[in-house]
Design a protein around this motif. Structure first.
Motif, short mmCIF file in Angstrom:
data_model
loop_
_atom_site.label_atom_id
_atom_site.label_comp_id
_atom_site.label_asym_id
_atom_site.label_seq_id
_atom_site.Cartn_x
_atom_site.Cartn_y
_atom_site.Cartn_z
N VAL B 108 0.83 -1.21 0.00
CA VAL B 108 0.00 0.00 0.00
C VAL B 108 0.87 1.26 0.00
CG1 VAL B 108 -1.67 1.35 1.33
CG2 VAL B 108 -1.98 -1.12 1.06
N ALA B 109 1.90 1.23 0.83
CA ALA B 109 2.80 2.39 0.91
C ALA B 109 3.42 2.67 -0.45
CB ALA B 109 3.88 2.14 1.95
N LEU B 110 3.79 1.62 -1.13
CA LEU B 110 4.42 1.76 -2.45
C LEU B 110 3.46 2.39 -3.45
CD1 LEU B 110 7.21 0.80 -3.63
CD2 LEU B 110 5.89 -0.98 -4.78
N ASN B 111 2.24 1.87 -3.47
CA ASN B 111 1.27 2.36 -4.45
C ASN B 111 0.76 3.76 -4.14
OD1 ASN B 111 0.58 0.30 -6.63
ND2 ASN B 111 0.62 -0.98 -4.79
N LEU B 112 0.70 4.10 -2.86
CA LEU B 112 0.24 5.45 -2.51
C LEU B 112 1.40 6.42 -2.38
CD1 LEU B 112 -2.62 4.80 0.08
CD2 LEU B 112 -2.81 5.55 -2.29
N ASN B 113 2.60 5.88 -2.52
CA ASN B 113 3.80 6.70 -2.46
C ASN B 113 3.91 7.44 -1.11
OD1 ASN B 113 6.17 7.61 -3.59
ND2 ASN B 113 5.22 9.43 -4.51
N ILE B 114 3.73 6.69 -0.04
CA ILE B 114 3.83 7.25 1.30
C ILE B 114 4.79 6.43 2.14
CG2 ILE B 114 1.50 8.23 1.29
CD1 ILE B 114 0.54 5.77 2.77
N LYS B 115 5.02 6.89 3.37
CA LYS B 115 5.95 6.19 4.26
C LYS B 115 5.21 5.18 5.14
CE LYS B 115 9.11 10.11 4.66
NZ LYS B 115 8.18 11.25 4.95
N ALA B 116 5.97 4.29 5.71
CA ALA B 116 5.38 3.20 6.49
C ALA B 116 4.61 3.69 7.71
CB ALA B 116 6.46 2.21 6.92
N TYR B 141 -6.87 4.81 1.42
CA TYR B 141 -6.82 6.23 1.13
C TYR B 141 -5.75 6.90 1.96
CZ TYR B 141 -11.36 5.30 -0.96
OH TYR B 141 -12.36 4.78 -1.73
N ASN B 142 -4.94 7.69 1.33
CA ASN B 142 -3.94 8.48 2.03
C ASN B 142 -4.65 9.48 2.94
OD1 ASN B 142 -1.97 10.19 2.89
ND2 ASN B 142 -1.00 10.44 0.88
N LYS B 143 -4.49 9.31 4.24
CA LYS B 143 -5.24 10.13 5.18
C LYS B 143 -4.79 11.60 5.17
CE LYS B 143 -7.19 10.02 9.85
NZ LYS B 143 -6.81 11.38 10.24
N THR B 203 -6.30 -0.57 -8.79
CA THR B 203 -6.33 0.77 -9.38
C THR B 203 -5.65 1.76 -8.46
OG1 THR B 203 -8.50 0.21 -10.29
CG2 THR B 203 -7.81 2.51 -10.43
N VAL B 204 -4.83 2.62 -9.03
CA VAL B 204 -4.25 3.73 -8.30
C VAL B 204 -4.83 5.02 -8.87
CG1 VAL B 204 -2.15 4.93 -7.60
CG2 VAL B 204 -2.12 2.45 -7.93
N PHE B 205 -5.54 5.77 -8.04
CA PHE B 205 -6.11 7.04 -8.46
C PHE B 205 -5.21 8.19 -8.04
CE2 PHE B 205 -9.78 4.28 -8.18
CZ PHE B 205 -10.52 4.62 -9.29
N HIS B 206 -5.09 9.16 -8.90
CA HIS B 206 -4.26 10.33 -8.61
C HIS B 206 -5.10 11.60 -8.67
CE1 HIS B 206 -0.57 7.88 -9.65
NE2 HIS B 206 -1.50 7.23 -10.31
N LEU B 207 -4.71 12.60 -7.91
CA LEU B 207 -5.30 13.92 -8.07
C LEU B 207 -4.77 14.52 -9.37
CD1 LEU B 207 -4.93 15.32 -4.44
CD2 LEU B 207 -6.95 14.28 -5.51
N THR B 208 -5.35 15.64 -9.78
CA THR B 208 -4.86 16.27 -11.01
C THR B 208 -3.39 16.67 -10.90
OG1 THR B 208 -5.94 18.26 -10.18
CG2 THR B 208 -6.98 17.15 -12.03
N ASN B 209 -2.93 16.89 -9.68
CA ASN B 209 -1.53 17.28 -9.52
C ASN B 209 -0.59 16.08 -9.45
OD1 ASN B 209 -1.69 16.19 -6.98
ND2 ASN B 209 -1.57 18.14 -5.90
N GLY B 210 -1.13 14.88 -9.67
CA GLY B 210 -0.29 13.70 -9.77
C GLY B 210 -0.13 12.90 -8.49
N GLN B 211 -0.63 13.43 -7.38
CA GLN B 211 -0.52 12.70 -6.10
C GLN B 211 -1.48 11.52 -6.04
OE1 GLN B 211 -0.30 14.57 -1.94
NE2 GLN B 211 -0.77 16.30 -3.26
#
Lengths: 236, 236
Positions: B108-116, B141-143, B203-211
């Motif tokens: 999940v961390a990898l796909n959301l590009n966040i830290k553990a 969801y990235n909180k 599926t990985v969803f991104h905001l318009t800014n790529g996040q």
DNA sequence: CAGTGGTCTAGACCACGGG
DNA sequence: CCGTGGTCTAGACCACTGA
């Protein structure tokens, strides 16, 4: 080749050659306008094209960024069929099972929008990826449009022949996806067991003028079936 | 709302209201320019949008035509997730199994590009279509972006809330498709038997800014899984 | 508020389809 | 050859992002 296509190609090549990663920023519009010596709308059109292809994304007020999906080994479902040219990591080979001229079944006539006594080419092929079975493909071509096929053409890229050999312009296509279990016959061709899962895709291809010319039914080996789609939420 | 979006909407509505069929011709550009009192490029942009959505196709030197796929009962794979608003023929209901704040797994961390040690909302739902199980959905969801969720929101359309409630702009998404066999757990949720086929989509969803903000793993009931994709060969 | 992308216009010219 | 859509330009103005 049109200016905006040419520019799109060059930008894409630049991204490839410099191995840019997701999030890397491209030069600002003004720079690109100057560099390619074109107007703003032309650059914009190039970038819109690349955005549609999933190569970049544009952020108003901020910049233009490279888009990349992670994950290797996935086949792009939408890269206009005949995944032939996807990435040269894959070696796709083809075994032709059948090639005939027939009268269409009701199903085929309906999908190709032709009459019961029109002629169609019927092609049955098994495709292999790196030596493994990838899919069983049964295609039907409206002979009034695809006037000639032979075994040699059919064992290579049919779409390349349609475009280059026949000079036809491929337009849009409708894909219908199911998941189901393999029949005995399908399992035989794919080297799997009856009852195992399959991805089953029916596709109708149209020329740019809207005429359907190809109706295909493809059964994928589920072990090789990893697909990626880069979607755009620009329409919603 | 922008002019070209407004016009696109009106044209689409016109097609719906008059029940136009595949191949029906729309008025020529000049007529449309006059009717909506806008410049050529604006009309063109509207039509390009509709073409991307699969509503029309344009033929140079000939005209603009309505595009329709036959086949009822298919769900559009790309109509921007939360097929909620596809066609009101479908009644989609949702059962929430779980809703927690957790620390992400490595995947999940990898796909959301966040830290553990970042927080994520974990949501597990079963969705029903006309009373039948449609899919089992596990979303993360990235909180830091999706700051608040509750059971009520999650049992309705999360995307509607993200857009309207949180004012976020959804951009692009990457879909990864597999076909496989149901595990015992999945089969339980879907009311099927272990070992039956499934369509599995990440599926990985991104905001318009790529996040990236949403990573979802969806297991579809193969009996209900009939999808359609209207593809465009404008890029090739 | 500066930087950057997006929309929209008016018009010239091009390219394709079909009679 | 005419009708029709597509490309391209130059420039005005708008709208969002981020420091």
């Amino acid at each position: 080749m049109l200016k905006y296509q040419q520019i799109a190609t060059e930008i894409e090549k630049y991204i490839e050659d410099h191995a840019l990663q997701q999030g890397d920023k491209l030069p600002v519009l003004e720079k690109l306008m100057a560099q390619f010596d074109v107007s703003k709308s032309t650059i914009t059109k190039s970038l819109d094209l690349l955005e549609k292809k999933g190569v970049v994304f544009q952020v108003r007020g901020s910049g233009i960024f490279v888009r990349r999906h992670k994950r290797k080994g996935y086949i792009s479902l939408l890269s206009n069929q005949g995944f032939k040219k996807d990435l040269e990591e894959f070696t796709i080979t083809t075994e032709v099972i059948e090639l005939n001229v027939i009268k269409p079944s009701e199903e085929v006539a309906l999908n190709l929008n032709i009459k019961a006594d029109d002629d169609v080419y019927s092609v049955k092929r098994v495709r292999y990826i790196n030596g493994q079975t990838l899919c069983l493909e049964e295609s039907f071509y409206n002979k009034a449009i695809i006037t000639y096929l032979n075994k040699e053409i059919v064992s290579e890229s049919i779409f390349h022949y349609i475009r280059e050999g026949l000079g036809l312009k491929v337009g849009f296509s409708d894909l219908y996806l199911h998941v189901d279990m393999l029949t005995e016959e399908e399992a035989g061709y794919l080297g799997l067991k009856q009852g195992m899962p399959k991805l089953y895709v029916e596709t109708v291809f149209h020329l740019t003028n809207g005429q359907p010319f190809d109706f295909s039914k493809i059964t994928y080996n589920y072990e090789q079936s990893q697909f990626v789609i880069q979607a755009d939420s620009h329409f919603l």
